[in-house]
Design a protein around this motif. Structure first.
Motif, PDB file in Angstrom:
ATOM      1  N   LEU A  26      -5.420  -0.753   1.558  1.00 16.96           N
ATOM      2  CA  LEU A  26      -5.516  -0.317   0.166  1.00 16.96           C
ATOM      3  C   LEU A  26      -6.248   1.019   0.054  1.00 16.96           C
ATOM      4  O   LEU A  26      -5.840   1.900  -0.710  1.00 16.96           O
ATOM      5  CB  LEU A  26      -6.236  -1.381  -0.665  1.00 16.96           C
ATOM      6  CG  LEU A  26      -5.469  -2.671  -0.957  1.00 16.96           C
ATOM      7  CD1 LEU A  26      -6.369  -3.685  -1.648  1.00 16.96           C
ATOM      8  CD2 LEU A  26      -4.234  -2.397  -1.794  1.00 16.96           C
TER       9      LEU A  26
ATOM     10  N   GLY B  79      -3.905   3.718   1.078  1.00 14.83           N
ATOM     11  CA  GLY B  79      -2.882   3.948   0.073  1.00 14.83           C
ATOM     12  C   GLY B  79      -3.399   4.712  -1.130  1.00 14.83           C
ATOM     13  O   GLY B  79      -2.686   5.535  -1.716  1.00 14.83           O
TER      14      GLY B  79
ATOM     15  N   ALA C 120       0.800  -1.234   0.000  1.00 16.94           N
ATOM     16  CA  ALA C 120       0.000   0.000   0.000  1.00 16.94           C
ATOM     17  C   ALA C 120       0.831   1.282   0.000  1.00 16.94           C
ATOM     18  O   ALA C 120       0.517   2.214  -0.757  1.00 16.94           O
ATOM     19  CB  ALA C 120      -0.973  -0.015   1.178  1.00 16.94           C
TER      20      ALA C 120
END
Length: 400
Positions: free
Chosen positions: A316, A319, A289
């Protein structure tokens, strides 16, 4: 033209014998047709004996002889076990029988091997011929070595190489890697279900560190492990040409994905990353990420079937908050974390980036359109032949 066609003629054994006396050493005949005559199995056997020693005939047609039987298929299979020039064969038994599966497989294998050798021969005369090559299950180490020799000598080189054969081992992989170290024209390398062993894959990784023309690198359905994936990713770190990397179904986990994260963190050109069907889990996504957050070139990242749960989805989503380029992220098969607030945040980030990309493309299109209009107006203002006259006063003023 190198064609010897003796069709619809009642050839006798004596006729065939006289013709075949010269055929083994004759290099002028490229196509041989003997159809719709009165040959028997014995005559075909004599023909096959001569063809085993011939090195120029590329196409053979023997059919329409009522006295021939299914034995001729076995005879031609024997020819293709030794002959290295025949790449096209049309044979039919007069009694209507068909070749067995084993004999047919032997004939097909010989024809494909010789066809590859023919392509390589043509490439020696015209380097542009050898552009896209596929090595499937009918090829083994011998053909891989043969192709490697051609790739090493071919000045233009192959553009795309696709290896799907499960019969190529470390020997063939090492040969191809050695040849591609010297080939700077290869743009795509795809290896599927390879059984090259750890040493074979590491040889290919060493090649990737030297070859700077590859735009697409694919290793799929192979048990690479973390160390081999780390070697591949490390070799591609300094490749400015790389646009697509696929490591799907390669049996690696957190150790391998850390190396991939280091590769993509600041990579300037990679657009697509395939990591589906591995064992990343939440820990692997946690390592990936931060690199997704800093990367500015990726368009699409595939993470299907990686055992990603709610915690991984949260990583995720975090990120992607700082990423402005990724527009697609398939996550099918991660059943534990596929739904939820984090999944919704991921979708929102992808939509935001897609809208921004469309706006940027629209702005570029407007700029190009305005440039064309300005160019058109300039052309109408200064027609051909008057541009020099229009520029002359400006040159005089600058000189003065």
């Amino acid at each position: 033209r190198g064609e010897l066609h003796l069709n619809y003629a009642p050839h006798t054994l004596a006729d065939i014998a006289r013709m075949l006396e010269a055929l083994p050493a004759d290099e002028s005949v490229l196509s041989l047709q003997l159809s719709h005559g009165d040959l028997c199995d014995e005559a075909v056997a004599q023909l096959c004996s001569a063809l085993k020693r011939n090195r120029s005939v590329r196409s053979v047609v023997v059919c329409g002889h009522p006295r021939t039987t299914g034995r001729i298929y076995e005879l031609f299979a024997g020819v293709l076990g030794e002959n290295r020039s025949i790449s096209h064969l049309h044979a039919g038994a007069g009694d209507g029988s068909e070749a067995s599966e084993d004999v047919r497989a032997r004939i097909d294998a010989g024809l494909r091997r010789n066809h590859l050798a023919e392509q390589i021969r043509f490439a020696a005369e015209d380097p542009g011929v050898l552009c896209d090559i596929t090595l499937d299950d009918r090829y083994g180490d011998a053909e891989a070595v043969l192709l490697a020799d051609a790739l090493a000598q071919n000045k233009q080189g192959a553009k795309q190489l696709r290896v799907t054969s499960t019969n190529i081992t470390e020997v063939g992989a090492r040969a191809l890697a050695g040849a591609l170290r010297r080939n700077d024209k290869l743009t795509s390398l795809s290896c599927y279900a390879g059984k090259y062993g750890r040493a074979g894959y590491l040889a290919l990784a060493d090649m990737l560190a030297v070859n700077r023309s590859l735009q697409r690198v694919v290793f799929e359905k192979a048990e690479l492990g973390d160390d081999v994936v780390a070697a591949i990713a490390g070799a591609l770190t300094s490749s400015a040409a790389l646009k697509e990397l696929s490591l799907g179904d390669c049996g690696f986990g957190v150790g391998g994905v850390r190396a991939v994260a280091a590769l993509i963190e600041d990579h300037p050109s990679i657009h697509e990353l395939f990591l589906s069907n591995n064992d990343l889990g939440d820990d692997g996504v946690r390592a990936l990420a931060p690199a997704l957050a800093t990367n500015k070139s990726l368009w699409k990242v595939y993470l299907c079937s990686n055992g990603i749960g709610p915690a991984g989805m949260e990583e995720l989503a975090t990120g992607l908050e700082d990423n402005s380029s990724i527009q697609g992220m398939p996550l099918d098969g991660n059943t534990r974390g596929y739904r939820g607030a984090a999944r919704f945040r991921i979708l929102q980030a992808l939509k935001r980036n897609s809208r921004a990309a469309r706006k940027g493309n629209a702005g570029q299109a407007v700029a190009r359109r305005e440039a064309r209009r300005a160019s058109s107006r300039s052309a109408r203002r200064h027609p051909a032949g008057q541009e020099e006259a229009a520029e002359e006063p400006a040159r005089k003023r600058a000189k003065k």
